[in-house]
Write a protein that holds these residues in place. Structure first.
Motif, PDB file in Angstrom:
ATOM      1  N   UNK A 144       2.474   5.897   2.058  1.00  0.00           N
ATOM      2  CA  UNK A 144       3.791   6.580   2.503  1.00  0.00           C
ATOM      3  C   UNK A 144       3.517   5.577   3.817  1.00  0.00           C
ATOM      4  N   UNK A 145       2.976   5.719   4.178  1.00  0.00           N
ATOM      5  CA  UNK A 145       3.001   4.540   6.163  1.00  0.00           C
ATOM      6  C   UNK A 145       2.875   3.075   6.102  1.00  0.00           C
ATOM      7  N   UNK A 146       1.878   2.640   5.100  1.00  0.00           N
ATOM      8  CA  UNK A 146       1.727   1.357   5.399  1.00  0.00           C
ATOM      9  C   UNK A 146       2.367   0.238   3.885  1.00  0.00           C
ATOM     10  N   UNK A 147       3.109   1.616   3.105  1.00  0.00           N
ATOM     11  CA  UNK A 147       3.551   0.038   1.859  1.00  0.00           C
ATOM     12  C   UNK A 147       4.739  -0.024   2.783  1.00  0.00           C
ATOM     13  N   UNK A 148       6.037   0.466   3.023  1.00  0.00           N
ATOM     14  CA  UNK A 148       7.110  -0.092   3.498  1.00  0.00           C
ATOM     15  C   UNK A 148       6.966  -1.442   4.827  1.00  0.00           C
ATOM     16  N   UNK A 149       5.813  -1.363   5.501  1.00  0.00           N
ATOM     17  CA  UNK A 149       5.530  -2.831   6.520  1.00  0.00           C
ATOM     18  C   UNK A 149       4.519  -3.728   5.687  1.00  0.00           C
ATOM     19  N   UNK A 150       4.065  -3.239   4.792  1.00  0.00           N
ATOM     20  CA  UNK A 150       3.010  -3.911   4.224  1.00  0.00           C
ATOM     21  C   UNK A 150       4.555  -4.764   3.322  1.00  0.00           C
ATOM     22  N   UNK A 168      -4.873 -13.129   7.821  1.00  0.00           N
ATOM     23  CA  UNK A 168      -3.363 -12.601   6.955  1.00  0.00           C
ATOM     24  C   UNK A 168      -2.269 -12.555   8.063  1.00  0.00           C
ATOM     25  N   UNK A 169      -1.860 -11.472   7.718  1.00  0.00           N
ATOM     26  CA  UNK A 169      -0.601 -10.465   7.804  1.00  0.00           C
ATOM     27  C   UNK A 169      -0.841  -9.411   8.839  1.00  0.00           C
ATOM     28  N   UNK A 170      -2.409  -9.444   9.053  1.00  0.00           N
ATOM     29  CA  UNK A 170      -3.170  -8.475  10.686  1.00  0.00           C
ATOM     30  C   UNK A 170      -3.087  -8.949  11.679  1.00  0.00           C
ATOM     31  N   UNK A 171      -2.842  -8.250  12.989  1.00  0.00           N
ATOM     32  CA  UNK A 171      -3.682  -8.635  14.048  1.00  0.00           C
ATOM     33  C   UNK A 171      -4.642  -8.000  14.080  1.00  0.00           C
ATOM     34  N   UNK A 192       3.486  -8.896  -1.113  1.00  0.00           N
ATOM     35  CA  UNK A 192       3.470  -8.325  -2.679  1.00  0.00           C
ATOM     36  C   UNK A 192       2.671  -6.650  -2.873  1.00  0.00           C
ATOM     37  N   UNK A 193       3.264  -5.686  -2.564  1.00  0.00           N
ATOM     38  CA  UNK A 193       3.004  -4.584  -2.618  1.00  0.00           C
ATOM     39  C   UNK A 193       2.611  -3.962  -3.975  1.00  0.00           C
ATOM     40  N   UNK A 194       1.302  -4.114  -4.903  1.00  0.00           N
ATOM     41  CA  UNK A 194       0.618  -3.404  -5.803  1.00  0.00           C
ATOM     42  C   UNK A 194      -0.245  -2.270  -5.381  1.00  0.00           C
ATOM     43  N   UNK A 254      -1.364  -4.055  10.961  1.00  0.00           N
ATOM     44  CA  UNK A 254      -0.280  -5.137  10.378  1.00  0.00           C
ATOM     45  C   UNK A 254       0.627  -6.371  11.760  1.00  0.00           C
ATOM     46  N   UNK A 255       1.274  -7.079  11.471  1.00  0.00           N
ATOM     47  CA  UNK A 255       1.784  -8.190  12.714  1.00  0.00           C
ATOM     48  C   UNK A 255       3.172  -6.971  12.354  1.00  0.00           C
ATOM     49  N   UNK A 256       3.814  -6.230  11.396  1.00  0.00           N
ATOM     50  CA  UNK A 256       5.224  -6.242  11.702  1.00  0.00           C
ATOM     51  C   UNK A 256       4.932  -4.427  12.237  1.00  0.00           C
TER      52      UNK A 256
END
Length: 134
Positions: free
Chosen positions: A8-14, A121-124, A19-21, A100-102
């Motif tokens: 619930x918390x990661x999917x919207x940002x990731x 990748x997509x993380x700081x 691509x969220x699998x 996650x960067x965003x």
């Protein structure tokens, strides 16, 4: 609870960054999550989050930190992290995490003294030095 809150918390940002699998995310979570390193965050008698940390002699890695969306923005995450930082400060070692960067949680981490020290990748990658904990 832990898996559902993670999704619930990661999917919207990731999903904005890659691509969220769902099946792969759930499988990855199941293979990495351990109850030994995790603690549930309880507020007013209700489980509203959890975190996972690895503690070593050279540092603390805050691997996961989640507050349920309907409890975010109320200062609960700040309070919990301040408590954890006080606990870990006694060890005199730096604290590391990735975000996650965003993810707006980055602002919380920065308010609490974490600085970006790299990216993968997509993380700081963020760090709070032991000197900042005193």
């Amino acid at each position: 609870m832990a898996l559902d809150l993670y999704v619930a918390t990661m999917e919207p940002y990731a999903a904005e960054l890659m691509t969220w699998d769902d099946a792969k995310q759930r499988e990855s979570f199941a293979s990495q999550w351990t109850t030994e390193a995790s603690e549930v965050i309880v507020f007013e008698g209700q489980a509203i989050g959890w975190f996972e940390a690895q503690i070593t002699k050279t540092g603390v890695l805050l691997q996961q930190f989640f507050i349920a969306p309907d409890h975010q923005g109320k200062g609960i995450g700040t309070h919990v992290l301040e408590h954890l930082l006080a606990r870990w400060s006694k060890m005199g070692v730096p604290i590391f995490l990735t975000v996650l960067k965003n993810n707006p949680a980055r602002r919380l981490y920065e308010r609490l003294g974490f600085v970006v020290v790299g990216e993968v990748g997509v993380k700081f990658q963020m760090k709070r030095s032991a000197a900042d904990l005193c």
